[in-house]
Scaffold this active site. Structure first.
Site, short mmCIF file in Angstrom:
data_model
loop_
_atom_site.label_atom_id
_atom_site.label_comp_id
_atom_site.label_asym_id
_atom_site.label_seq_id
_atom_site.Cartn_x
_atom_site.Cartn_y
_atom_site.Cartn_z
N HIS A 83 3.95 68.94 16.48
CA HIS A 83 4.05 67.86 17.45
C HIS A 83 4.58 68.43 18.77
O HIS A 83 5.67 68.98 18.82
CB HIS A 83 5.00 66.78 16.91
CG HIS A 83 5.02 65.55 17.76
ND1 HIS A 83 3.97 64.68 17.80
CD2 HIS A 83 5.97 65.05 18.58
CE1 HIS A 83 4.26 63.67 18.60
NE2 HIS A 83 5.48 63.88 19.10
N ASP B 236 5.34 67.13 22.41
CA ASP B 236 5.42 66.04 23.37
C ASP B 236 4.89 66.52 24.71
O ASP B 236 5.36 67.53 25.25
CB ASP B 236 6.87 65.57 23.52
CG ASP B 236 7.34 64.77 22.31
OD1 ASP B 236 6.53 63.99 21.78
OD2 ASP B 236 8.49 64.92 21.90
N ASP C 180 4.31 59.41 16.31
CA ASP C 180 5.61 59.29 16.97
C ASP C 180 5.69 58.19 18.02
O ASP C 180 6.63 58.15 18.79
CB ASP C 180 5.97 60.63 17.63
CG ASP C 180 7.41 60.69 18.10
OD1 ASP C 180 8.26 60.05 17.46
OD2 ASP C 180 7.69 61.36 19.10
N HIS D 279 3.75 59.01 24.95
CA HIS D 279 4.79 58.15 24.38
C HIS D 279 6.22 58.53 24.71
O HIS D 279 7.16 57.92 24.16
CB HIS D 279 4.60 58.05 22.85
CG HIS D 279 4.76 59.34 22.11
ND1 HIS D 279 3.70 60.04 21.59
CD2 HIS D 279 5.86 60.06 21.80
CE1 HIS D 279 4.13 61.12 20.99
NE2 HIS D 279 5.45 61.17 21.10
#
Length: 1016
Positions: free
Chosen positions: A262, A264, A374, A579
């Site tokens: 993951h 971001d 997420d 997000h």
């Protein structure tokens, strides 16, 4: 037998930590290291390679916050290392073990080829296996000294979140840069012990398997020569082999392991750093794939692939090769992993369109699932949008963070507001950064809600949030757990394979209807208000530019539709819907840049729209309506004059065609237009709102009451608002001034100014316009508070059983009561342009052009009547991770709409967010499309992405009921097709002489591709 568990456990733990782990690299010699500090922002490899380097010693501080230091590392593999596996081992001075929010580096060969990244849990770079001895090593290492924003566990504000305030003191001390021998037997012994020891601790006290493992470990430790760990490692492993060879039970739970990292796209680092994070992580992943043939890595976010393609072509080539081998699985089909609540419906559609097209174009792969582990909750339109984009499954993880209620399913059918269902999985391992620890495996089985109905779950494994990804240690754990007694079975496989198996065994999985509401992170509907406003304005300006560009392309000879320009601007907006950007949970640097990007996008879109309108020809001053609804509204002409004009949906009308309308009268602080009568109290609140059509008072208390709450959540400042915020507040009732400022027959306004707190002010212009029931509150806030929350409340004399709040392509209803913990947990919720409350026969809407958070409460008065209060969340003041969040100026408008149906709320929501445009030198073309039929609402009008010249129209049913209508075109129509979101045909449309007949179920989304007839 005596219970010796404690002795054994402590013995194994000490030997493992203090003797075995340090022996993994059995011999080493240091590199010769030199350094060059890059000035300012990161530089290309060629510039770094040409720089002058100075000698650098270990245990020396390096790295100012957000800086880049290049290290040249040179050395020679000793002849004694011949026949051994040799690696470079680099420790930049890592802090803790999380790889994403601290020092990171990418190691290059001198020709610029990226080899591999190093981070706290992945400090090696392969040199030779086996080495011949004498190999010359010459590396250039790009090291990023990113600050540890998480230091202090988010307990206090930090200036490190922006390069402008972070300072220049070195953050790290370089600890190690060696050429080392990997002792493979010790390496594997380390993993053997880890897996068995962690499994043992998770087994029950009375489980024989626990005791068998304990005594096997104890006996094996007897074979460990403390003076020769390497020489005795093989014997220790042989002693442990029988314990590792026992197969799992036939009924053991099966975990499908999917490699994952993951990343971001921005969070505790800026976007520019994410571009480098992708190269580091993807270098590691492709390197790992070469070593483990069973490895499968799932990766979403087309934007990140594009960054690597554009900036790291050699890494991109390795990704393409891994995709061909089946070891790399593009997933998700979205441009970024966007927030699940805040993007508008068309923006969610474009996330899928741009994401899926990227994977099809570059890999020949159409992704099958939505990968959103997420995001902070998911709106109830997702199932339909996902299916219309060609997806078959949906994956989420964040619901495991619920503060109040445990979500009841892990594998289920998710049903959206229109009735569409998509097969959904929520991994019971409760993390998207799994590492196959014993605790994680035990939790996954214990937590799994589908026992008795299904037997398998998915575990995304690899370090994440800031990237890092899977490691060889995690892969070795997976190999040992493939078939091990006492543990679930681990199979590393493609997520499509998992979902196919899961659905096959559990076709009758339970159904969850409606939104996936996260009972946490509710403040993300409000934090960083300017970022949210930028998104809202961008979405509507994109709609406007596409509509008028399409109109010009159809009617203005020589006009060229700006495909590439619009594509680029859409991708900018989609990126910032990530997000941790749009929700307002990133560092100051991220939001500062986001605001600048939104300003640039707005300027470019304004230019595109003006060019399209101007191309339509000479026709005098006209008023343009981008909304899908006909409008009769007061507008201001180019000279400042006011006029009441009727304008068709998607069309225009001459400004000169002003219509008569009952005027607004202003008496003292009372504004009356014959539809509503508004009385402003001495303190600036609304003393009365009288709906003259219904002959009823709307308010049950002071309207537009600004309430300032103390707001310190338990943990995540920018993310959370906890229910106790309601307990401490100040009502802003002291007005500096209450002044009548407009008394035009078409418009009446009262301006209220208040000062409060730590030098904050709010100025609101309350406006009533001729011909409209809408009461606007144009708001200008100069905000200087800390840990405060400002809300605007409207107590309405209504007994509303539920609220209706707009979401993507529809609206969702929520109860106003708190009968259960599920309703009580929804004390702060999200909505888009409007929230509506009603009792049979009468309703009221509260509209906005910038915010998303709100709450609705209901009380019964002493007179027996019910007050339903709608409160908009206007602005917050969190201090972590951005200590200056929301400080400064905010300008936005919200409105109260008495006597409103759902249709009225939809129409006025569009109107408030899409102001009428007044322009000179504009012709009078027919609208591109018009619709006859209540509830059939046009959301997007554009030219087809393939450049064919076809017109694409996306519409939906907006009331929540069935709808039938006819879509008519402003051009000669040759034919029409129903398509998916990617504009691929699904079926022929019902086309007749009058246009295209459409029949829609509640909230159905329909995309039509309209072919233009040849001009004669």
């Amino acid at each position: 037998m005596h219970d010796e568990r404690r002795r054994i456990e402590e013995r194994v733990a000490r030997l493992h930590t203090q003797r075995i782990k340090p022996a993994i690299h059995s011999a080493s010699v240091p590199f010769e290291v030199a350094a060059w500090q890059a000035p300012g922002e990161p530089v290309p490899f060629d510039e770094a390679a040409a720089a002058t380097y100075t000698p650098f010693a270990m245990d020396t501080p390096w790295g100012p916050p957000w800086g880049t230091t290049w290290f040249r590392m040179r050395g020679q593999v000793p002849a004694a290392y011949a026949g051994r596996r040799v690696e470079a081992v680099i420790d930049l001075g890592f802090v803790g073990d999380w790889p994403g929010n601290q020092a990171e580096a990418l190691v290059h060969l001198t020709d610029g080829t990226p080899l591999k990244a190093v981070n706290p849990l992945n400090q090696y770079v392969p040199i030779a296996d086996p080495a011949t001895g004498g190999e010359q090593i010459d590396y250039l290492v790009e090291a990023a000294s990113n600050p540890d924003i998480l230091a202090g566990d988010f307990a206090a504000p930090t200036p490190l979140g922006d390069v402008r305030t972070a300072g220049d003191q070195p953050l790290y001390i370089f600890r190690r840069a060696d050429i080392a021998v990997l002792d493979e037997q010790v390496f594997h012994l380390d993993l053997d012990i880890q897996v068995l020891y962690e499994l043992m601790l998770e087994l029950g006290e009375h489980d024989p398997r626990r005791h068998e493992i304990a005594h096997a470990l104890d006996r094996a430790m007897d074979l460990l020569d403390l003076d020769d760990i390497s020489g005795s490692a093989t014997a220790v492993r042989e002693a442990l082999a029988p314990a590792l060879a026992k197969p799992a039970h036939a009924s053991a739970h099966v975990i499908s392991g999917v490699g994952h990292a993951h990343i971001d796209s921005a969070w505790l680092w800026p976007i520019r750093e994410t571009k480098r994070k992708t190269s580091r992580t993807f270098s590691n992943v492709t390197s790992l794939a070469e070593e483990y043939e069973e490895f499968v890595f799932a990766c979403s976010q087309a934007q990140q692939y594009e960054w690597v393609r554009d900036h790291y072509p050699k890494v991109w080539a390795r990704i393409q090769e891994s995709v061909k081998k089946g070891q790399w699985a593009p997933v998700g089909g979205m441009w970024v992993e966007a927030d699940g609540n805040l993007p508008g419906g068309e923006a969610v559609a474009r996330q899928f369109i741009h994401g899926k097209r990227f994977f099809i174009e570059h890999f020949g792969i159409e992704t099958k699932g939505v990968w959103l582990p997420d995001s902070f909750g998911y709106n109830a339109a997702y199932p339909q949008l996902a299916k219309l984009a060609g997806n078959e499954w949906f994956l989420t993880q964040k619901i495991s963070w619920n503060q109040t209620n445990k979500f009841p399913h892990h594998t289920f059918w998710w049903e959206g507001i229109d009735g569409t269902r998509i097969f959904t999985h929520f991994p019971p391992v409760d993390t998207y950064n799994a590492r196959f620890s014993g605790e994680e495996m035990s939790r996954a089985v214990r937590n799994y809600q589908e026992k008795g109905g299904a037997t398998r779950s998915l575990a995304p494994f690899g370090w994440g949030d800031g990237g890092g990804g899977p490691t060889r240690e995690i892969m070795e754990r997976a190999r040992r757990l493939r078939d091990l007694e006492g543990s679930p079975k681990v199979e590393v496989e493609h997520p499509d394979a998992f979902f196919a198996k899961a659905r096959a065994e559990y076709e009758d999985a339970p159904v969850w209807v409606g939104e996936l509401y996260l009972e946490l992170h509710r403040a993300t509907y409000t934090s960083q208000a300017r970022t949210k406003q930028g998104n809202r304005r961008s979405e509507h300006k994109l709609r406007e530019a596409e509509l008028w560009a399409t109109t010009a392309a159809l009617h203005a000879p020589g006009y060229q539709y700006p495909h590439a320009h619009l594509d680029r601007l859409w991708k900018t907006v989609l990126l910032h819907q990530f997000h941790d950007i749009l929700p307002g949970s990133s560092i100051a640097w991220v939001h500062r840049e986001a605001e600048a990007e939104y300003a640039r996008v707005a300027e470019e879109l304004e230019t595109l729209t003006a060019e399209a309108v101007a191309a339509l020809g000479d026709g005098g001053t006209r008023v343009f309506n981008t909304s899908p609804c006909d409008r009769a509204e007061v507008v201001r002409g180019p000279g400042g004059e006011l006029a009441y004009v009727e304008v068709p949906a998607g069309g225009s009308a001459p400004l000169e065609d002003a219509q008569p309308v009952e005027p607004v009268t202003v008496t003292g602080r009372v504004l009356d237009n014959g539809i509503v009568r508004v009385e402003v109290a001495e303190d600036g609140t609304l003393a009365s709102v009288r709906d003259l059509r219904a002959d009823r008072e709307v308010l049950a208390g002071p309207g537009n009451l600004l309430r300032l709450h103390t707001d310190l959540p338990n943990y995540w400042d920018a993310w959370d608002v906890d229910k106790h915020y309601r307990n401490r507040y100040t009502d802003l009732l002291d007005a500096d001034s209450v002044t009548v400022v407009d008394t035009d027959p078409l418009l009446g306004s009262v301006r209220v100014t208040r000062s409060f707190g730590k030098g904050s002010t709010v100025t609101q212009t309350i406006t009533v316009r001729a011909g409209s029931a809408r009461i606007d509150f144009e708001t200008d806030i100069d905000w200087h508070e800390a840990e405060k929350f400002l809300k605007a409340g409207f107590p309405v004399d209504l007994r509303a059983a539920h609220t209706s709040a707009e979401i993507a392509y529809g609206h969702v209803q929520r109860p106003t009561h708190t009968n259960t913990s599920w309703e009580a947990a929804r004390f702060e919720v999200s909505g888009h342009r409007w929230v509506h409350i009603a009792e049979p026969g009468y309703g009221v809407a509260v509209l906005n052009d910038a915010t998303y958070g709100h709450d609705v409460t209901r009380t019964v008065r002493e007179d027996g009547g019910t007050t339903t209060t709608v409160r908009l969340s206007l602005v917050r003041a969190p201090r972590v991770p951005d200590p200056g969040a929301d400080q400064g100026r905010h300008r936005f408008t919200y409105a109260l709409l008495p006597g409103a149906s759902i249709e009225d709320a939809v129409a006025e929501g569009y109107a408030l967010n899409l102001p009428l445009r007044v322009a000179d030198a504009a012709g009078a073309p027919r609208p591109v499309v018009s619709v006859d039929g209540d509830g059939v609402t046009v959301e997007a009008v554009k030219l087809a992405d393939d450049g064919s010249g076809d017109v694409v129209v996306r519409l939906y049913e907006s009331r929540g009921g069935r709808a039938r209508g006819v879509l008519r075109t402003g051009f000669a129509l040759a034919g029409a097709e129903v398509t998916d979101l990617l504009e691929r045909p699904l079926e022929s449309a019902d086309t007749g002489a009058d246009g295209v007949t459409v029949e829609l179920r509640p909230f159905q989304i329909l995309t039509l591709r309209l072919r233009r007839a040849e001009e004669s």
